[in-house]
Scaffold this active site. Structure first.
Site, PDB file in Angstrom:
ATOM      1  N   ILE A   1      -7.115   4.079 -66.482  1.00 55.20           N
ATOM      2  CA  ILE A   1      -6.502   4.188 -68.121  1.00 55.20           C
ATOM      3  C   ILE A   1      -6.102   5.810 -68.150  1.00 55.20           C
ATOM      4  CG2 ILE A   1      -8.725   4.894 -69.107  1.00 55.20           C
ATOM      5  CD1 ILE A   1      -7.637   3.194 -71.603  1.00 55.20           C
ATOM      6  N   CYS A   2      -4.942   5.602 -68.712  1.00 56.27           N
ATOM      7  CA  CYS A   2      -4.228   7.107 -69.031  1.00 56.27           C
ATOM      8  C   CYS A   2      -3.681   7.790 -67.760  1.00 56.27           C
ATOM      9  CB  CYS A   2      -4.969   7.749 -70.176  1.00 56.27           C
ATOM     10  SG  CYS A   2      -4.452   9.422 -70.688  1.00 56.27           S
ATOM     11  N   HIS A   3      -4.384   8.732 -67.316  1.00 57.54           N
ATOM     12  CA  HIS A   3      -3.975   9.563 -66.375  1.00 57.54           C
ATOM     13  C   HIS A   3      -4.333   9.072 -65.019  1.00 57.54           C
ATOM     14  CE1 HIS A   3      -1.977  12.421 -69.146  1.00 57.54           C
ATOM     15  NE2 HIS A   3      -1.761  12.827 -68.206  1.00 57.54           N
TER      16      HIS A   3
ATOM     17  N   SER B   1      -4.059   0.695 -68.030  1.00 56.56           N
ATOM     18  CA  SER B   1      -3.962   0.854 -69.610  1.00 56.56           C
ATOM     19  C   SER B   1      -3.227   2.216 -69.950  1.00 56.56           C
ATOM     20  CB  SER B   1      -4.999   0.455 -70.402  1.00 56.56           C
ATOM     21  OG  SER B   1      -5.379  -0.774 -70.489  1.00 56.56           O
TER      22      SER B   1
ATOM     23  N   TYR C   1      -0.284   6.354 -68.959  1.00 58.64           N
ATOM     24  CA  TYR C   1      -0.052   7.246 -69.958  1.00 58.64           C
ATOM     25  C   TYR C   1       1.588   7.598 -69.930  1.00 58.64           C
ATOM     26  CZ  TYR C   1       0.656  11.517 -72.833  1.00 58.64           C
ATOM     27  OH  TYR C   1       1.136  12.464 -73.730  1.00 58.64           O
TER      28      TYR C   1
END
Length: 178
Positions: free
Chosen positions: A106-108, A156, A127
């Protein structure tokens, strides 16, 4: 640990996004699995970038064996930028991918997968600020959606996507909650 529970590896380094670690970690435990925190060093206390949570690593990436786990989760924040510099971490995710186990980032988090050379020809999300960097990997295609599943990868964008990210991860791993 229940006999039918699974071990889930959390790859973690300093300055992780607090909720992106806490919420999936708690969901894995609540669903009857054993959460194991793997970092750059064993027994190292790591703090979230917002300072609301801290975790202590169980193992270093040098000690960890991907085949011992049923899934891998990579929280975001600044943690992935530290993890992606470790050849032991990269080898761990390469082996997890070779074993076709679910890898949730998720994200980075997808930065770790990109650094391991695993994003070629993948459809992904992350992200938005790092999407261009990852899309530069041969054939990687960014889509701006809450959850993207491509093969064994679950990805995500941000903390707002956590409920869907966790739901898809648990769906892939299974639940052993009482």
């Amino acid at each position: 640990m229940k006999s039918d529970s699974k071990k889930v590896a959390f790859l973690l380094a300093e300055d992780f996004e607090d909720s992106e670690m806490r919420n999936p970690y708690e969901a894995i435990v609540k669903n009857g699995h054993d959460a194991v925190i793997i970092g750059l060093e064993k027994d190292k206390e790591l703090r979230g970038k917002k300072g609301t949570v801290s975790y202590t690593t169980h193992l270093s990436a040098d000690e960890a064996v991907a085949a011992d786990y049923a899934a891998v989760i990579i929280p975001g924040g600044k943690s992935p930028s530290h993890l992606r510099e470790s050849e032991a971490v990269l080898n761990f995710v390469r082996e997890a991918d070779r074993l076709d186990m679910p890898i949730s980032a998720i994200c980075h988090g997808p930065q770790v997968l990109a650094s391991a050379g695993l994003m070629r020809n993948k459809t992904f999300t992350s992200y938005p600020g790092i999407a261009e960097e990852i899309a530069a990997v041969d054939g990687a295609v960014f889509v701006d959606k809450p959850v993207v599943v491509d093969g064994n990868f679950i990805m995500s964008r941000t903390p707002e996507d956590e409920p869907m990210f966790i739901e898809e991860t648990i769906r892939r791993i299974g639940s052993n909650a009482y």
